[in-house]
Design a protein around this motif. Structure first.
Motif, short mmCIF file in Angstrom:
data_model
loop_
_atom_site.label_atom_id
_atom_site.label_comp_id
_atom_site.label_asym_id
_atom_site.label_seq_id
_atom_site.Cartn_x
_atom_site.Cartn_y
_atom_site.Cartn_z
N ALA A 1 0.86 -1.18 0.00
CA ALA A 1 0.00 0.00 0.00
C ALA A 1 0.90 1.23 0.00
O ALA A 1 2.01 1.18 0.51
CB ALA A 1 -0.90 0.01 1.23
N CYS A 2 0.42 2.31 -0.57
CA CYS A 2 1.21 3.54 -0.62
C CYS A 2 1.58 3.99 0.79
O CYS A 2 0.77 3.92 1.71
CB CYS A 2 0.44 4.65 -1.33
SG CYS A 2 0.29 4.40 -3.10
N THR B 1 5.18 3.46 -3.58
CA THR B 1 4.04 2.73 -4.11
C THR B 1 4.33 1.24 -4.18
O THR B 1 5.49 0.83 -4.14
CB THR B 1 3.68 3.23 -5.53
OG1 THR B 1 4.76 2.91 -6.41
CG2 THR B 1 3.42 4.72 -5.53
N GLU C 1 -4.18 1.45 -6.39
CA GLU C 1 -3.50 1.88 -5.17
C GLU C 1 -2.61 3.09 -5.44
O GLU C 1 -2.57 4.03 -4.64
CB GLU C 1 -2.68 0.73 -4.57
CG GLU C 1 -1.91 1.10 -3.33
CD GLU C 1 -2.75 1.67 -2.18
OE1 GLU C 1 -2.15 2.33 -1.30
OE2 GLU C 1 -3.98 1.49 -2.15
N ARG D 1 -4.90 6.06 -5.78
CA ARG D 1 -5.40 6.46 -4.46
C ARG D 1 -4.35 7.26 -3.71
O ARG D 1 -4.64 8.32 -3.15
CB ARG D 1 -5.79 5.22 -3.65
CG ARG D 1 -6.39 5.55 -2.27
CD ARG D 1 -6.36 4.36 -1.33
NE ARG D 1 -5.03 3.98 -0.91
CZ ARG D 1 -4.31 4.59 0.04
NH1 ARG D 1 -4.80 5.65 0.66
NH2 ARG D 1 -3.10 4.17 0.36
#
Length: 126
Positions: free
Chosen positions: A13-14, A31, A47, A50
């Motif tokens: 997830a970032c 990222t 992702e 986002r």
């Protein structure tokens, strides 16, 4: 950011970090890797979208640059190029104008980086 060699993706997830450089705030977004075999390209793109949208909303008017990191310890070949090229779907056609390819492990080269890339074929050289 966490880094290391692992059989699975290190970043899923970032993640965000910030620092100051020459009087400016620099915000970094780590990222998920583009070549994670356990995650679909669509999920990785979602992702990344986002994470970038979150930072853009918190910092309107910010300028973005994209660092693409690849290791020459492994072959920089078609799949790597395709993964990077897929980011055009996320960032649009002007993606290349604000991105920079960073090659790690240059100490493994027996030639210059330019010669290495020139000898890699048109998919990478372009």
């Amino acid at each position: 950011f966490a880094a290391g060699r692992a059989a699975r993706a290190v970043t899923t997830a970032c993640e965000f970090a910030s620092t100051h450089c020459s009087g400016r705030e620099v915000i970094l977004v780590d990222t998920p890797g583009l070549s994670d075999p356990e995650t679909s390209v669509e999920a990785i793109h979602a992702e990344i979208t986002r994470g970038v949208a979150l930072i853009a909303a918190e910092h309107p008017g910010a300028r973005f640059a994209i660092l693409l990191v690849a290791s020459i310890a492994a072959r920089v070949d078609g799949p790597v190029v395709e993964a990077f090229d897929s980011l055009r779907q996320v960032f649009g056609p002007r993606f290349a104008r604000s991105s920079l390819l960073v090659l790690t492990h240059a100490d493994l080269l027996t030639t210059s980086a330019s010669e290495y890339l020139a000898g890699s074929g048109p998919a990478v050289a372009d």
